[in-house]
Structures are given as structure tokens and as C-alpha cells.
Design a protein around this motif. Structure first.
Motif, PDB file in Angstrom:
ATOM      1  N   ASN A   1      -4.230   2.424   3.548  1.00 51.99           N
ATOM      2  CA  ASN A   1      -2.988   3.062   3.382  1.00 51.99           C
ATOM      3  C   ASN A   1      -2.814   3.879   4.459  1.00 51.99           C
ATOM      4  O   ASN A   1      -3.697   4.352   5.103  1.00 51.99           O
TER       5      ASN A   1
ATOM      6  N   GLY B   1       0.849  -1.110  -0.060  1.00 53.82           N
ATOM      7  CA  GLY B   1       0.010  -0.050   0.075  1.00 53.82           C
ATOM      8  C   GLY B   1       0.771   1.200   0.102  1.00 53.82           C
ATOM      9  O   GLY B   1       2.051   1.142   0.052  1.00 53.82           O
ATOM     10  N   ARG B   2       0.262   2.404  -0.137  1.00 51.45           N
ATOM     11  CA  ARG B   2       0.907   3.770  -0.124  1.00 51.45           C
ATOM     12  C   ARG B   2       1.195   3.949   1.459  1.00 51.45           C
ATOM     13  O   ARG B   2       0.340   4.058   2.307  1.00 51.45           O
TER      14      ARG B   2
ATOM     15  N   THR C   1      -2.268   7.194   4.261  1.00 49.53           N
ATOM     16  CA  THR C   1      -2.275   8.302   3.554  1.00 49.53           C
ATOM     17  C   THR C   1      -3.056   9.395   4.329  1.00 49.53           C
ATOM     18  O   THR C   1      -3.934   9.251   5.134  1.00 49.53           O
TER      19      THR C   1
END
Length: 100
Positions: free
Chosen positions: A75, A24-25, A77
Motif C-alpha cells: 500500500n 490497495g490503500r 501508506t
């Protein structure tokens, strides 16, 4: 320049994702930007979060929560992070935050 807290959060997210076998980010996020965006309100119970507490174990302490947990493929984020009380975050555990 990123704060040490932001770098520690990002590294912790990378480690956790690797342990879970997830990809994932991971963005470098300043926690204060999440608290400011959310106006220091817990996004789980919608009550104010005190900006200072005397104990790291205080259930009212400010924490950053993943709306969709890393364990569920979330994520690290800006859009997946939210402000939460320690007690609310702990009670939520690895469950996804329902849309509000």
C-alpha cells in the motif's frame, strides 16, 4: 493542505496500482513527515541522507521507498513508506524490504 509533491506521489501510486491490476490503500502522505520520522537516515543502508543535493540523479538524493512494493501488493501508506537514497532505492528495485 497537502503539498503538490504529496498529491503527485499519491496519484502516481494510484496509477501504478491500476496498471498492475492491484487494489490497495493510498494515503496522502507528506514526504517530509517520512524523512523526519526516519531522522533523515536511509532505511536500506542506514547512512545519513543529505537534505540538499545538486542533481536529481545524485545517488545520495532523498527518495521515498515502499517497504513492500506496490507490485507485490503493498500500500501507499505511512507505515509502508521509508526514507532511502536514490541509489539504494534503485538497487532494491521491486523487492520487499526485509524486516530490520
Amino acid at each position: 493542505m497537502a503539498t503538490s509533491w504529496a498529491m503527485e506521489m499519491a496519484e502516481s501510486a494510484r496509477r501504478r496500482m491500476a496498471e498492475l491490476g492491484k487494489k490497495g490503500r493510498v494515503e496522502l502522505i507528506e514526504p517530509d513527515s517520512i524523512f523526519a520520522r526516519d531522522r533523515w537516515l536511509c532505511q536500506i543502508c542506514f547512512r545519513p541522507i543529505p537534505k540538499t543535493v545538486s542533481s536529481p540523479y545524485d545517488p545520495q538524493r532523498a527518495t521515498i521507498d515502499h517497504r513492500l512494493p506496490l507490485a507485490a501488493g503493498g500500500n501507499h501508506t505511512y507505515s509502508n513508506l521509508q526514507s532511502a537514497h536514490l541509489g539504494c532505492n534503485s538497487a532494491k528495485g521491486a523487492k520487499a524490504q526485509p524486516p530490520s
